[in-house]
Design an enzyme around this catalytic site. Structure first.
Site, PDB file in Angstrom:
ATOM      1  N   LYS A   1       0.854  -1.193   0.000  1.00  0.00           N
ATOM      2  CA  LYS A   1       0.000   0.000   0.000  1.00  0.00           C
ATOM      3  C   LYS A   1       0.884   1.235   0.000  1.00  0.00           C
ATOM      4  O   LYS A   1       1.691   1.443   0.900  1.00  0.00           O
ATOM      5  CB  LYS A   1      -0.901   0.057   1.235  1.00  0.00           C
ATOM      6  CG  LYS A   1      -1.884   1.221   1.102  1.00  0.00           C
ATOM      7  CD  LYS A   1      -2.585   1.573   2.397  1.00  0.00           C
ATOM      8  CE  LYS A   1      -1.891   2.636   3.176  1.00  0.00           C
ATOM      9  NZ  LYS A   1      -1.872   3.976   2.540  1.00  0.00           N
TER      10      LYS A   1
ATOM     11  N   GLY B   1       6.890   4.235   8.702  1.00  0.00           N
ATOM     12  CA  GLY B   1       6.013   5.370   8.959  1.00  0.00           C
ATOM     13  C   GLY B   1       6.220   5.873  10.370  1.00  0.00           C
ATOM     14  O   GLY B   1       7.294   5.708  10.949  1.00  0.00           O
TER      15      GLY B   1
ATOM     16  N   GLU C   1       3.869   6.192  16.121  1.00  0.00           N
ATOM     17  CA  GLU C   1       2.512   5.993  16.651  1.00  0.00           C
ATOM     18  C   GLU C   1       1.791   4.853  15.910  1.00  0.00           C
ATOM     19  O   GLU C   1       1.240   3.940  16.529  1.00  0.00           O
ATOM     20  CB  GLU C   1       1.763   7.314  16.467  1.00  0.00           C
ATOM     21  CG  GLU C   1       0.448   7.389  17.142  1.00  0.00           C
ATOM     22  CD  GLU C   1      -0.318   8.611  16.648  1.00  0.00           C
ATOM     23  OE1 GLU C   1       0.285   9.491  16.005  1.00  0.00           O
ATOM     24  OE2 GLU C   1      -1.531   8.659  16.901  1.00  0.00           O
TER      25      GLU C   1
ATOM     26  N   GLY D   1       3.242   2.628  14.041  1.00  0.00           N
ATOM     27  CA  GLY D   1       4.056   1.421  14.256  1.00  0.00           C
ATOM     28  C   GLY D   1       3.632   0.690  15.524  1.00  0.00           C
ATOM     29  O   GLY D   1       3.503  -0.535  15.540  1.00  0.00           O
TER      30      GLY D   1
ATOM     31  N   GLU E   1      10.035   0.249  10.562  1.00  0.00           N
ATOM     32  CA  GLU E   1      11.035   1.307  10.399  1.00  0.00           C
ATOM     33  C   GLU E   1      10.312   2.610  10.689  1.00  0.00           C
ATOM     34  O   GLU E   1       9.456   3.023   9.912  1.00  0.00           O
ATOM     35  CB  GLU E   1      11.606   1.252   8.979  1.00  0.00           C
ATOM     36  CG  GLU E   1      12.955   1.925   8.857  1.00  0.00           C
ATOM     37  CD  GLU E   1      12.836   3.389   8.504  1.00  0.00           C
ATOM     38  OE1 GLU E   1      12.822   4.221   9.440  1.00  0.00           O
ATOM     39  OE2 GLU E   1      12.755   3.698   7.306  1.00  0.00           O
TER      40      GLU E   1
ATOM     41  N   CYS F   1      13.101  10.286   7.841  1.00  0.00           N
ATOM     42  CA  CYS F   1      13.072   9.655   9.173  1.00  0.00           C
ATOM     43  C   CYS F   1      14.413   9.772   9.877  1.00  0.00           C
ATOM     44  O   CYS F   1      14.469   9.868  11.095  1.00  0.00           O
ATOM     45  CB  CYS F   1      12.646   8.202   9.056  1.00  0.00           C
ATOM     46  SG  CYS F   1      13.549   7.300   7.809  1.00  0.00           S
TER      47      CYS F   1
ATOM     48  N   GLU G   1       9.560  14.532  16.853  1.00  0.00           N
ATOM     49  CA  GLU G   1       9.988  14.450  15.458  1.00  0.00           C
ATOM     50  C   GLU G   1       9.164  15.471  14.678  1.00  0.00           C
ATOM     51  O   GLU G   1       7.933  15.411  14.663  1.00  0.00           O
ATOM     52  CB  GLU G   1       9.717  13.049  14.899  1.00  0.00           C
ATOM     53  CG  GLU G   1      10.179  12.900  13.465  1.00  0.00           C
ATOM     54  CD  GLU G   1       9.882  11.529  12.864  1.00  0.00           C
ATOM     55  OE1 GLU G   1       8.796  10.992  13.106  1.00  0.00           O
ATOM     56  OE2 GLU G   1      10.745  11.019  12.137  1.00  0.00           O
TER      57      GLU G   1
HETATM   58  P1  NDP Z   1       1.791   7.329   9.042  1.00  0.00           P
HETATM   59  O1  NDP Z   1       2.610   6.493   9.930  1.00  0.00           O
HETATM   60  O2  NDP Z   1       0.416   7.641   9.451  1.00  0.00           O
HETATM   61  O3  NDP Z   1       1.704   6.668   7.584  1.00  0.00           O
HETATM   62  C1  NDP Z   1       2.569   5.703   7.048  1.00  0.00           C
HETATM   63  C2  NDP Z   1       1.769   4.716   6.214  1.00  0.00           C
HETATM   64  O4  NDP Z   1       0.891   3.950   7.039  1.00  0.00           O
HETATM   65  C3  NDP Z   1       0.874   5.362   5.181  1.00  0.00           C
HETATM   66  O5  NDP Z   1       0.779   4.534   4.053  1.00  0.00           O
HETATM   67  C4  NDP Z   1      -0.437   5.423   5.916  1.00  0.00           C
HETATM   68  O6  NDP Z   1      -1.538   5.565   5.071  1.00  0.00           O
HETATM   69  C5  NDP Z   1      -0.462   4.104   6.640  1.00  0.00           C
HETATM   70  N1  NDP Z   1      -1.297   4.060   7.827  1.00  0.00           N
HETATM   71  C6  NDP Z   1      -1.788   5.089   8.563  1.00  0.00           C
HETATM   72  N2  NDP Z   1      -2.482   4.616   9.616  1.00  0.00           N
HETATM   73  C7  NDP Z   1      -2.404   3.270   9.559  1.00  0.00           C
HETATM   74  C8  NDP Z   1      -2.908   2.206  10.373  1.00  0.00           C
HETATM   75  N3  NDP Z   1      -3.586   2.435  11.482  1.00  0.00           N
HETATM   76  N4  NDP Z   1      -2.629   0.934  10.028  1.00  0.00           N
HETATM   77  C9  NDP Z   1      -1.910   0.672   8.935  1.00  0.00           C
HETATM   78  N5  NDP Z   1      -1.417   1.636   8.113  1.00  0.00           N
HETATM   79  C10 NDP Z   1      -1.662   2.913   8.422  1.00  0.00           C
HETATM   80  O7  NDP Z   1       2.531   8.646   8.756  1.00  0.00           O
HETATM   81  P2  NDP Z   1       1.856   9.963   8.185  1.00  0.00           P
HETATM   82  O8  NDP Z   1       1.935   9.884   6.745  1.00  0.00           O
HETATM   83  O9  NDP Z   1       0.499  10.221   8.736  1.00  0.00           O
HETATM   84  O10 NDP Z   1       2.802  11.057   8.782  1.00  0.00           O
HETATM   85  C11 NDP Z   1       2.647  11.504  10.120  1.00  0.00           C
HETATM   86  C12 NDP Z   1       3.979  11.710  10.764  1.00  0.00           C
HETATM   87  O11 NDP Z   1       4.668  10.470  10.825  1.00  0.00           O
HETATM   88  C13 NDP Z   1       4.930  12.588   9.991  1.00  0.00           C
HETATM   89  O12 NDP Z   1       4.729  13.931  10.203  1.00  0.00           O
HETATM   90  C14 NDP Z   1       6.239  12.121  10.511  1.00  0.00           C
HETATM   91  O13 NDP Z   1       6.524  12.711  11.735  1.00  0.00           O
HETATM   92  C15 NDP Z   1       6.044  10.651  10.693  1.00  0.00           C
HETATM   93  N6  NDP Z   1       6.513   9.856   9.547  1.00  0.00           N
HETATM   94  C16 NDP Z   1       7.671   9.172   9.683  1.00  0.00           C
HETATM   95  C17 NDP Z   1       8.162   8.459   8.624  1.00  0.00           C
HETATM   96  C18 NDP Z   1       9.415   7.710   8.727  1.00  0.00           C
HETATM   97  O14 NDP Z   1       9.949   7.266   7.728  1.00  0.00           O
HETATM   98  N7  NDP Z   1       9.931   7.489   9.895  1.00  0.00           N
HETATM   99  C19 NDP Z   1       7.500   8.439   7.340  1.00  0.00           C
HETATM  100  C20 NDP Z   1       6.259   9.148   7.314  1.00  0.00           C
HETATM  101  C21 NDP Z   1       5.818   9.830   8.380  1.00  0.00           C
HETATM  102  P3  NDP Z   1      -1.898   7.015   4.468  1.00  0.00           P
HETATM  103  O15 NDP Z   1      -0.733   7.921   4.651  1.00  0.00           O
HETATM  104  O16 NDP Z   1      -2.133   6.740   3.079  1.00  0.00           O
HETATM  105  O17 NDP Z   1      -3.077   7.470   5.220  1.00  0.00           O
END
Ligand code: NDP
Length: 787
Positions: free
Chosen positions: A191, A243, A246, A248, A265, A299, A397
């Site tokens: 996804k 991602g 939270e 995670g 990650e 990240c 972060e």
């Molecule tokens: P998320 O962790 O919410 O998103 C990462 C992925 O997980 C996206 O594909 C998202 O879908 C999906 N997702 C969201 N909620 C769930 C769930 N409950 N179960 C399974 N999958 C889910 O990150 P965000 O994009 O909302 O970003 C928010 C904050 O997270 C950022 O501001 C940053 O601080 C941090 N972040 C950290 C990253 C890293 O690499 N460490 C990468 C991205 C964000 P969708 O986005 O399509 O809704």
């Protein structure tokens, strides 16, 4: 001023836009509307949401919201595809990966422009960093596919993998997930992130074009709910997620007890440490890359500058000057440094965090010589000073172009500040003194350390975090092993229920009273509860008592174990010596230990004692052999993959095999430098309480092994919830295993649980890397070379 100098003084940037026509034509070719890519075909679009260009706000396309029914369809396709795909030879699979790598190179420009349109990152980055790394990842893993059977004998793929990726490196994160999964023989459902799905959809076309068999790669678009549906689907064998921490943690909880493989990650707040002897100009350029690459939406961004006090003023002045020369604007312009943030909501979030930080006293500098485009999601680079470690901008972060600066006086203070975070993804060290840099690198709790460089990535070098930055690695050998599991795991049977005894006679008057205490910090300690538990033999005859440990005893034991973490830096040779000595002293008293096993279980204990001694010998032998590797990434650097212990490890031993059950888990943990809080078999703990004297006579430093007797389930829960515990192994029933996994989500400790299955710890397969791997994590230290 001569003419050339004059030209340099007056040189202005002209516009250097990259044409977007081919990417637009590709979108138009799809009528700017996409379904999912499942079973090698496009599905008809369903309920859609839009994806926009964050630099302009213009709509790019409509994408389909993935429903649970779509996920079901994709899982069925991936399951059907798994058999034939995993049955292909590694060479055959490798050829597909090679074909994908070639196709990505051939279409690199289209991918780069599309990525920049969709994500807002400067074309310079998508063209020179993201897409070349994507191709490199598929090349590298083509090789792994072919050599798998030699390098990972007796291992098999998980099956169907669910992969969920974020929006910051859309195609690169896809490559990091799909390439190793496919090389190992898995099939995938990926996804993409809501904001950035377009390059994943173009990738789907590449899969079609290279003739990848149906169902091997399935791409589903959607939002958080679609991700949740993937995580929840019972037909998926492994989840790989990148991602926020939270989400995670939510995924850790949702997968607890399901037996699904999991790698996470997550976020970071990585320190960027500059010592007074650093090459300051290089350190400034490195910092520009560390925090303003991809607008800071990285990240592992070096978002916490820690600069030595003696150069702080000079460094900050130079940095502010350099910030003035950064160019923010149209990401398709080839001379732009900082493009657009991914979406308005991200801009909002960062502004809110900055306001909070300012209200808490932070001083925020933003160059006032730059103007931002009128439309689109742009932010100026920002430097935050005058902050304490508790300031929101230091602790959270931010995921934006915001650098927080603090100073330190001594190397020790630098390490303390660097580690003062719940995260542990990456760190950067600048110093011209290699001794200093290499002294600091192992002291930093992070999965990646860059010396005199930053943001180096390569497919051959593992990437991933410590602490709340997640677990599992992507890239290299560690990344491959995250998509494989031992072949024998599928044959594990349910563990027999613990023997039930009906308490009968109490201790006869002829016995000398023996009430074993707990063993904490090298001393025997009475249980805090003031209660003891009876121990029965297999006929129900009471043969002794042990302390009934509680939450407070575990807290004391964890404190002692943390205080003893110097064990991790004791030389491997010394650790081996101590394990050999333990074996020797146990062997010396083998008859007594065998008799004790017999007294508790009714079984002849001689074999078990012999096996326990042998196991201690085996791991003494491993202590100085299970070590790292040196990688040769394609730049002038080596990456030293160092094997490090998890830290404090909780071990809850199985009910059966009173001695070996504990020793088989304790020995690998100690060999690798962990300190341990051990909960022995609740039914038959006397073999381990007898061990106190053996431990004391074997030179094991105080606090390295701590033993708390009591209820396995109760003590496992306390260990799982304790933030001072870095890893937890639980051998026991399925229900408590699930609880352990769930309760461990708090600080994302790494867990191993037996899930109610019978692991015959006497088997020699447990004499090697199975538990060694689980007792350790890899830190990759990048060291550049060349004058
Ligand atoms: P998320 O962790 O919410 O998103 C990462 C992925 O997980 C996206 O594909 C998202 O879908 C999906 N997702 C969201 N909620 C769930 C769930 N409950 N179960 C399974 N999958 C889910 O990150 P965000 O994009 O909302 O970003 C928010 C904050 O997270 C950022 O501001 C940053 O601080 C941090 N972040 C950290 C990253 C890293 O690499 N460490 C990468 C991205 C964000 P969708 O986005 O399509 O809704």
């Amino acid at each position: 001023m001569n003419k050339i100098a004059q030209i340099f003084e007056t040189l202005e940037y002209g516009p250097a836009p990259e044409a977007a026509d081919q990417a637009i034509a590709w979108l138009d070719h799809h009528n700017r509307t996409f379904g999912h890519f499942i079973d090698g075909e496009w599905t008809a679009p369903g309920t859609t949401f839009t994806t926009e260009n964050p630099a302009t706000g213009e709509k790019l396309a409509d994408l389909t919201e993935g429903t649970p029914a779509d996920i079901d369809f994709a899982v069925n396709a991936a399951r059907a595809g798994f058999g034939p795909w995993s049955a292909l030879s590694g060479y055959e699979r490798g050829k597909y990966l090679y074909a994908i790598a070639r196709a990505i190179q051939k279409h690199a420009q289209l991918f780069s422009v599309l990525e920049t349109l969709d994500n807002g990152k400067p074309i310079r980055e998508s063209r020179d960093i993201d897409i070349p790394l994507v191709a490199r990842h598929f090349y590298h893993h083509a090789g792994w596919a072919q050599h798998l059977h030699r390098e990972f004998p007796e291992h098999v793929p998980y099956g169907v993998c669910g992969q969920i990726i974020p929006w910051n490196f859309p195609l690169l994160m896809l490559a990091w997930k799909i390439a190793p999964a496919l090389a190992a023989g898995n099939t995938v459902i990926l996804k993409s992130a809501e904001f950035t799905s377009l390059t994943a959809l173009l990738f789907a076309e590449i899969c079609q074009r290279v003739g990848l068999p149906k169902g091997v790669v399935n791409i589903v678009t959607g939002q958080g709910e679609t991700g949740q549906a993937i995580v929840a689907h019972p037909g998926i064998d492994k989840i790989a997620f990148t991602g926020s921490t939270e989400v995670g943690k939510a995924i850790r909880m949702a997968t607890a007890g399901t037996g699904k493989g999991l790698s996470l990650e997550l976020g970071g707040k990585s320190p960027y440490i500059v010592f007074e002897d650093a090459d300051i100009d290089s350190a400034i350029e490195g910092l520009v890359d560390a925090i303003w690459l991809n607008q800071g939406q990285v990240c592992c961004a070096g978002s916490r500058l820690l600069v030595q006090e003696s150069i702080e003023e000079r460094f900050v002045t130079k940095l502010e000057k350099r910030m003035e020369t950064l160019r923010v604007g149209d990401p398709l312009d080839k001379s732009v440094d900082i493009g657009a943030m991914v979406a308005p909501v991200q801009v909002e979030r960062i502004r809110e965090l900055m306001a909070r930080g300012a209200a808490e006293g932070a001083v925020i500098y933003e160059p006032d010589n730059m103007t931002l485009p009128d439309a689109g999601c742009f932010l100026k680079p920002a430097l935050v000073t005058n902050v304490s470690p508790a300031n929101t901008l230091v602790a959270e972060e931010i995921f934006g172009p915001v650098l927080v600066a603090m100073s330190f006086r001594t190397p020790e203070e630098a390490v303390a500040l660097a580690n003062n975070t719940k995260y542990g993804l990456a760190a950067t060290i600048w110093s011209e003194n290699i001794n200093l840099a290499l002294d600091i690198a192992p002291k930093i709790k992070a999965g990646v350390v860059w010396i005199n460089g930053t943001n180096n990535f390569d497919a051959a070098v593992g990437f991933g975090g410590y602490k709340e930055s997640g677990f599992g690695r992507e890239g290299g050998r560690e990344g491959m092993s995250a998509y494989l599991k031992p072949k024998w795991e599928k044959d594990l049977q349910a563990a027999p229920p613990p023997r039930s005894v009906t308490p009968g006679d109490v201790l006869g008057s002829g016995h000398l009273d023996q009430t074993a205490k707990l063993y904490i910090g090298g001393k025997q300690a009475r249980p805090d509860s003031g209660y003891n538990r009876p121990v029965f033999d297999n006929t129900g005859f009471e043969i002794g008592e042990v302390g009934d440990g509680n939450r407070k005893d575990i807290r004391n034991a964890v404190e002692a174990a943390r205080a003893a973490l110097g064990w991790s830096t004791t030389s491997a040779h010394s650790r081996a010596q101590i394990l050999y000595f333990l074996a020797e002293n146990l062997d010396y008293r083998r008859n007594e230990f065998a008799a004790r096993i017999k007294a508790q279980t009714g079984e002849d204990g001689a074999d078990e004692v012999a096996l326990a001694v042998e196991r201690l010998f085996a791991f003494a032998g491993w202590a100085d052999k299970y070590d790292g590797a040196v990688h040769n990434p394609p730049l002038r650097a080596i990456a030293a993959a160092m094997v490090e212990p998890l830290g404090v490890l909780g071990i809850v031993a199985p009910p059966s095999r009173p001695l070996l059950g504990s020793i088989a888990l304790l020995a690998p943990a100690l060999a690798m430098g962990n300190t341990v809080v051990l909960v022995p078999s609740a039914q038959s703990p006397l073999s381990i309480t007898d061990l106190y004297q053996v431990i004391e006579t074997s030179d094991v430093p105080s606090g390295v092994v701590n033993i708390v007797t009591g209820s396995s389930a109760i003590l496992a829960k306390t260990l799982a919830e304790h933030d001072g515990v870095d890893g937890l192994w639980f051998a026991g029933d399925a229900q408590t295993s699930a609880m352990v996994e769930k309760a461990s989500a708090g600080n994302l400790k790494q867990t191993w649980t037996s899930r109610g299955l019978y692991y015959d710890l006497a088997d020699r397969r447990f004499e090697g890397d199975y538990f060694l791997g689980k007792a350790t994590q890899i830190k990759n230290v990048w060291i550049p070379y060349g004058a």
